[in-house]
Design a protein around this motif. Sequence first.
Motif: not given
Length: 505
Positions: A296-300, A417-422
């Motif tokens: 959700p954060l990367a989406s925003n 790893v969290g930025n893999l969501s990108g």
Amino acid sequence: MKSSTPVEMVEEAPRPDLAVPDLPEEEQPGKVEVAPLGQDPAVIRRFLWKCDIRLIPCLGIMYLLNSLDRANLGNAKTDGLEADIGLVGNQYNQVLTYYYIPYVLCGPFFALITRLITAKYSLTGMMVFFGSFSIATAFAKNFSQLLTFRLFIGIFESGFLASVVIYMSGFWTRADIASRIGLFFASNVIASAFGGLLAYGTFQITDRHLRGWSYLFIIEGSLTVFFAIIMGLYIPQRLTSARFLTAEEKAAGVARQLADSVDEVDSKFSWNEAIIELRTWHTWIRILIVFSISVPLASNNNFLAPMVARLGYGTAKTNLYTVAPALTAAVFLVAFCFSSDRVRERGLHLCAALMVTTIGYIVLITINVDNLAVSYFALFLTTVGAYPVSPLFSSWCVSNLPNMNSRAFTIGFLIPVGNLSGFLVSNIFINSEAPRYMTALCVNLGFAILAIILCFSYGMWMRWENRRRDRLHGRITALDNHGHGQEYVTDGVLTSKDPRFRFMP
């Protein structure tokens, strides 16, 4: 100094000054190492005030500029970037996707560089490079050039957030770091608002040589390079070398670190200590949590402007209307983090923020896209709920990693790893589904719900484990922000497996 002897619990004779009067005799601390802070609360208050006033604004400005350089592609898209440089099909999504490859791979490397040379040099160096490549992006003529510049930006931005968190954890303890990370991270949210305003202004520029989006990259990149040089001259390398602190305040800061934060201040780098936490099962649950909360954060971050565009406004109003959700989110972010520090709790605060995001996505999925007022309100909810999760999670990890080498490597590993969501996010906002983006909405909703389940379960386990260790090894009452009450020391505690350690749930 680290203890050279194995960890073992030793029965201590009762000490009147360490007794907890509200507890029954059978619940008084037993087999546990304790040490009073022994510092004047007035000195601690001066130490905290000086660190807050000197460092938070500097780090906030640095992260604001980092966030602008990372997210300005979304603003540029609304001003005709794709048409101007001839992007076709899903090439814009490819640029976003490929950016995350070096961003993820290089993150741990830069975090370790920070541990070796200190953030004073690593942060300013990263800023100079990603600011320079942001300026270069203004002159991209085709897909290949745009992709190349964004790849280099991804390389030098990769370890920025992790390095700042590592740096901050050397000044503030786990008792008060969430609010400071929250204040710092609010600059990322403000960047969304400021980026929208700056984009609105630059897009009014009429020039037959350069478009408004080119000026956006030039202005933001130039500001980044300029402030990198200023900050490199201003911020200290570490707590013990901060010239704005007196010797007494430095001693208080070091004592606080050893009492409730780290095993050793200014410790030397050790590979064995760096990877010690990766050998525990906590790594896997943290990987699942950080990826889930990052969707959700990367989406925003990347698609707030396109999502506002679904309301049917023009380019200028679309960027202008991203300001209000971002500023509102900044206020709630700081409130969540201060509350988290006040009650010394992380997991349930994460759940509360994610619940707000969940409600927002449910509304967006169920209402008609023509219902502009409700759609805009739902975007407020998704933004307000998404932004507190990153600082809360970062402080949650810091709070439960007593060893500085392990902290640096683990944070440097988990944030990328969290930025893999990108990779996921850049491919779920499908152009053919505009303006509703149903696939993206459903995916974000699913990960928000998963994150709530994971955070709640992990926090409950920590509470259970703390009670189990209390029964086996004696009760520990954590210190407060003024150094009052029963305290335990983390000096020599290398890992959360140590029975002297207590989790912050």
